[in-house]
Design an enzyme around this catalytic site. Structure first.
Site, PDB file in Angstrom:
ATOM      1  N   LYS A  55       0.896  -1.400  -0.073  1.00  0.00           N
ATOM      2  CA  LYS A  55       0.037   0.004  -0.147  1.00  0.00           C
ATOM      3  C   LYS A  55       0.911   1.180  -0.100  1.00  0.00           C
ATOM      4  O   LYS A  55       0.492   2.364  -0.419  1.00  0.00           O
ATOM      5  CB  LYS A  55      -0.830   0.106   1.264  1.00  0.00           C
ATOM      6  CG  LYS A  55      -1.927  -0.976   1.197  1.00  0.00           C
ATOM      7  CD  LYS A  55      -3.215  -0.638   2.129  1.00  0.00           C
ATOM      8  CE  LYS A  55      -4.319  -2.016   1.953  1.00  0.00           C
ATOM      9  NZ  LYS A  55      -5.312  -1.650   2.713  1.00  0.00           N
ATOM     10  N   LYS A  77      -4.184  -9.978  -5.449  1.00  0.00           N
ATOM     11  CA  LYS A  77      -5.466 -10.272  -4.954  1.00  0.00           C
ATOM     12  C   LYS A  77      -6.612  -9.368  -5.208  1.00  0.00           C
ATOM     13  O   LYS A  77      -6.229  -8.156  -5.447  1.00  0.00           O
ATOM     14  CB  LYS A  77      -5.434 -10.579  -3.350  1.00  0.00           C
ATOM     15  CG  LYS A  77      -5.408  -9.126  -2.471  1.00  0.00           C
ATOM     16  CD  LYS A  77      -5.367  -9.253  -1.206  1.00  0.00           C
ATOM     17  CE  LYS A  77      -5.586  -8.097  -0.284  1.00  0.00           C
ATOM     18  NZ  LYS A  77      -7.102  -7.911  -0.182  1.00  0.00           N
ATOM     19  N   LYS A 115     -10.426  -4.147  -2.677  1.00  0.00           N
ATOM     20  CA  LYS A 115     -11.164  -2.935  -2.734  1.00  0.00           C
ATOM     21  C   LYS A 115     -10.585  -1.636  -3.174  1.00  0.00           C
ATOM     22  O   LYS A 115     -11.178  -0.790  -3.432  1.00  0.00           O
ATOM     23  CB  LYS A 115     -12.464  -2.755  -1.627  1.00  0.00           C
ATOM     24  CG  LYS A 115     -12.016  -2.803  -0.204  1.00  0.00           C
ATOM     25  CD  LYS A 115     -13.123  -2.853   0.597  1.00  0.00           C
ATOM     26  CE  LYS A 115     -12.937  -3.538   1.941  1.00  0.00           C
ATOM     27  NZ  LYS A 115     -11.810  -3.251   2.796  1.00  0.00           N
TER      28      LYS A 115
END
Ligand code: ATP
Ligand code: MG
Length: 330
Positions: A117, A198, A201
């Protein structure tokens, strides 16, 4: 938590975007199945969501949306506790204490989710780095026995266990050491646009995921457009055929059928036919899910969240008081 003799489960989902099939098949579906055997606590982890930038108005809506998805999926507030993380201030208080007493820079720097992230932002916030400590606090506050998770969260629960052990060693028995449970199939549903990463969202493209609130026809189109592999065989082979393997897994979990059975059904048939059938299955799943979802009143959801926090407040307070006493600040 001891309101019964059942073991306690804690799990949560961030209101950080559109909840998708990965969240449902990897997490919520197993929660629904566990409700009768465990005392379950399901959290809308809003303070985790703000570890990356969020629009305040959208965040507010997403908090209700996640709770509503729990309910529409079959989480029953008569059996399980549903609440909003920020309603119980002890989560952040315990995270701070664990930051100072137990967590080390080197632990957090090793977290793959942080690395993934952080790579998407120029100068990521400290909260993103520290997020696993808040997650540990969520779990430890309620003497959780078991945390059901997708594969992506194993590292974080391992850290939770380490932090609890370190604190207990330094200050005496305080926290229960939680176990975790990963669903074997569906532990990792991959992105439709890139089956080597993966489904997430916070993915940059909405072609990555099937959101539970996607228009069912649009979702069917996403399946038809999903990346597939070379060759034409419908076969589970993650190494060489990650695209088809991912679609087979989704097919199997949505229909509760064995992968080998589905492979046999589609032997000598092409990708187009297989995807067409899966598109129909996904569409019907969403139609059925959304019939329930759109019938749930937002005000009722707010009441359920309030009531959930009310049930947990005292337990959280007791735990934090014992922690404060141990470190000498009570
Ligand atoms: P974000 O990108 O904001 O981190 P996310 O899609 O990873 O969102 P989380 O809220 O972090 O969702 O995770 C909620 C739960 O869903 C966790 O138990 C996690 O293991 C599970 N989960 C998330 N993505 C997947 C996936 N692709 N396959 C299976 N389980 C998943
Ligand atoms: Mg995540």
């Amino acid at each position: 938590m001891k309101t019964s003799n059942k073991k306690t489960i804690f799990s949560g989902i961030q209101p950080s975007g559109n909840l998708h099939l990965g969240n449902y098949l990897g997490a919520i579906k197993q929660w629904v199945e566990m409700q009768n055997d465990y005392q379950c606590i399901f959290c809308v982890v809003d303070y985790h969501a703000i570890t990356v930038p969020q629009d305040p108005k959208i965040l507010q809506e997403k908090i209700i949306e996640v709770a509503k998805i729990y309910l529409a999926s079959g989480i029953d507030p008569k059996k399980s506790i549903i609440f909003q993380q920020s309603d119980i201030k002890e989560h952040t208080e315990l995270a701070w204490i664990l930051n100072c007493t137990s967590a080390r820079m080197s632990d957090l720097g090793n977290m793959t989710q942080y690395k993934d992230k952080a790579a998407k932002q120029e100068n990521p916030g400290v909260g993103l780095f520290d997020y696993p400590v808040l997650m540990a606090a969520d779990i430890l506050l309620y003497d959780t026995d078991l945390v059901p998770i997708g594969e992506d969260q194993i590292q974080h629960v391992e850290l939770t266990r380490d932090l609890a052990k370190r604190f207990n060693n330094a200050y005496g028995e305080t926290f229960k050491i939680p176990e975790y449970k990963v669903r074997r199939e569906g532990a990792r549903i991959m992105g439709l646009d890139d089956p080597t990463k993966k489904m997430s969202k916070s993915a940059s493209s909405e072609n990555n995921y099937i959101a539970l609130t996607d228009d069912p026809d649009k979702a069917a189109k996403k399946i038809m457009r999903a990346a597939t592999d070379s060759g034409s065989e419908i076969k589970l082979d993650w190494e060489n055929k990650p695209g088809i393997s991912n679609l087979l897994t989704i097919y199997s979990l949505l229909t509760d059928r064995k992968i080998s059975e589905i492979e046999a059904e589609f032997a000598n048939k092409g990708y187009g036919e297989f995807k067409g059938k899966l598109a129909e299955i996904v569409k019907n799943f969403l139609l059925n899910f959304q019939k329930k979802y759109y019938n749930i009143d937002n005000k009722k959801v707010c009441k359920i969240l309030e009531k959930g926090a009310g049930k947990l407040q005292k337990i959280a307070l007791n735990k934090i008081e014992s922690v404060r006493k141990k470190i000498g600040v009570l």
